[in-house]
Enzyme design. Structure first.
Site, short mmCIF file in Angstrom:
data_model
loop_
_atom_site.label_atom_id
_atom_site.label_comp_id
_atom_site.label_asym_id
_atom_site.label_seq_id
_atom_site.Cartn_x
_atom_site.Cartn_y
_atom_site.Cartn_z
N TYR A 1 0.84 -1.20 0.00
CA TYR A 1 0.00 0.00 0.00
C TYR A 1 0.87 1.25 0.00
O TYR A 1 1.89 1.33 0.68
CB TYR A 1 -0.92 0.02 1.22
CG TYR A 1 -2.05 -0.97 1.18
CD1 TYR A 1 -2.36 -1.69 0.02
CD2 TYR A 1 -2.84 -1.21 2.29
CE1 TYR A 1 -3.39 -2.59 -0.02
CE2 TYR A 1 -3.89 -2.12 2.27
CZ TYR A 1 -4.16 -2.81 1.11
OH TYR A 1 -5.19 -3.72 1.08
N LEU B 1 -22.41 1.91 -3.08
CA LEU B 1 -23.48 1.66 -2.13
C LEU B 1 -23.60 2.74 -1.06
O LEU B 1 -24.41 2.62 -0.14
CB LEU B 1 -23.29 0.28 -1.48
CG LEU B 1 -23.49 -0.90 -2.42
CD1 LEU B 1 -23.01 -2.20 -1.80
CD2 LEU B 1 -24.96 -1.02 -2.83
#
Length: 333
Positions: free
Chosen positions: A62, A232
Site C-alpha cells: 500500500y 453503495l
C-alpha cells in the site's frame, strides 16, 4: 463498539476493521490509494481507537506510485508516538502482491509467495511498522505454483518464533481454503483463521463458494470493498459526487434501477445507504468484520452508526429482492 471472534480463534476484534489503503500522499483524489496525508491518517487511527476499533488492516504494497510500503511506514510512525497505541491494535498486514511499478529484474521478483520471499518481506514489514510482531499475517493472493508444505514451513516458523500470532488469506477460493487447512492439519498446525474477500450487495458471488466454505472450516471472513468502491454509499436521487471511482461509475449505470430501489428502501428505514450496506454484512454470521476505508475522521465517525443497526427479516428479504443472490458462478465475469 461491538466485538466478535476472528473465526474460531480466541482473538476478539471490533466488528468494523479500519482499512488503511488510502494512507499515503495527497496526490490523488479522495478514496484512491495514497490520498490521505500522514497527519490525517494519524488522526483517523487515533479516532478509531477512541471509538473502540481495535482491528487495523494494511499491506506491504500500500502506498503511492514509487512509494510502496509508505502506508506501513505511516502506521509505524503512529505506533512510535506511544500511548499504548501498538498494544491496543490487532494489526493485520499482507504479503505476496506486486504492482507494475514494483517489477525488478531477476527470477525471484516480489510477486507471489515462497519461503524465500515471505521471510524477506516479513522482516521488511516489521521494520516499516516499527514493531517486533504481527497479530495477523495474510497472503494477499493464492499462489498455486507453490506447495502448501513450503508455505506452511514459512508461516509456521514465524508463529513458532513468536513473531506472528495468526495466519490469514485474501482472495482465496473455497478450494484453496480447503487445501490450506488440509495441509495444515497434517502438520498439526491451526492453519488459517481468516480470509479477506471482496463482497457486497452488488457482488454476492462469494456466497456460492468462499463464504460457506470458510464458515464450515471456522475461518472468519473480513470484507474489502464493502460499499463497492462507494457505489453503495450513493443517494441515487442526488448528483453523483466527483470523488466516485471510475470502477463505481461503470457499475452505476448497470445497477441504476436497483440503486433507485435501494435508496428508496433506505429512506423508509431512515438510514444512510452506506450504513445499511454495512449492517447487511454484519448480519451475516460468516463475516467477522467489513473493512472500512475512511479518508477523514468525520467519515470514520459516520461509519460507526452501522454497528448499531439491526436489520429485521422483512428488510433482509427486501434487500434480497433488490440485489438477488447469484444462482451460479459466471466464470467469464
Amino acid at each position: 463498539m461491538k466485538f466478535g471472534y476472528l473465526g474460531r480463534s480466541g482473538m476478539r476484534v471490533s466488528r468494523l476493521c479500519l482499512g488503511t489503503a488510502a494512507f499515503g500522499s495527497e496526490k490523488k483524489k479522495p478514496g484512491d490509494y495514497g490520498s490521505v496525508t500522514e497527519q490525517e491518517a494519524h488522526n483517523i487511527m487515533d479516532a478509531a481507537l477512541d471509538a473502540g476499533i481495535n482491528f487495523f488492516d494494511t499491506a506491504n504494497v500500500y502506498g503511492d506510485l514509487g512509494q510502496r510500503g509508505i502506508t506501513e511506514e505511516i502506521i509505524g510512525r503512529w505506533f512510535a508516538k506511544g500511548g499504548s497505541r501498538r498494544e491496543r491494535v490487532v494489526l493485520g498486514t499482507k504479503v505476496g502482491r506486486m504492482f507494475d511499478d514494483d517489477i525488478i529484474d531477476g527470477p525471484n521478483q516480489p510477486q507471489g509467495l515462497s519461503l524465500y520471499k515471505i521471510r524477506r518481506h516479513f522482516e521488511a514489514s516489521l521494520k516499516r511498522l516499527q514493531t517486533d510482531h504481527i497479530e495477523l499475517y495474510q497472503m494477499h493472493h493464492v499462489d498455486r505454483n507453490v506447495l502448501w508444505e513450503e508455505l506452511w514451513e514459512a508461516f509456521e516458523g514465524l508463529v513458532r518464533q513468536g513473531k506472528v500470532d495468526y495466519i490469514g488469506s485474501s482472495n482465496f477460493a473455497g478450494r484453496d481454503l480447503l487445501k490450506a487447512q488440509s495441509s495444515a492439519k497434517e502438520r498439526h498446525f491451526m492453519g488459517l483463521i481468516s480470509e479477506q474477500h471482496g463482497y457486497s450487495l452488488v457482488n454476492r458471488y462469494a456466497e456460492l463458494d468462499t463464504l460457506p466454505t470458510a464458515r464450515d472450516l471456522g475461518i472468519g471472513v473480513t470484507i474489502f470493498s464493502p460499499l463497492a468502491r462507494g457505489l453503495l454509499a450513493l443517494d441515487i436521487t442526488r448528483p453523483v459526487p466527483q470523488t466516485l471511482s471510475g470502477h463505481a461509475r461503470k457499475l452505476l449505470e448497470s445497477h441504476r434501477p436497483q440503486l433507485e430501489q435501494y435508496s428508496a428502501l433506505c429512506r423508509e428505514l431512515g438510514e444512510k445507504e452506506a450504513h445499511v450496506a454495512l449492517a447487511w454484512l454484519l448480519a451475516n454470521p460468516a463475516i467477522s468484520a467489513p473493512i472500512i476505508g475512511p479518508c477523514t475522521v468525520a467519515e470514520l465517525e459516520d461509519s460507526l452508526r452501522a454497528v448499531e443497526i439491526e436489520l429485521d427479516e422483512p428488510t433482509l428479504r427486501r434487500l434480497d429482492e433488490i440485489f438477488p443472490a447469484p444462482r451460479e458462478l459466471n466464470i467469464f465475469q
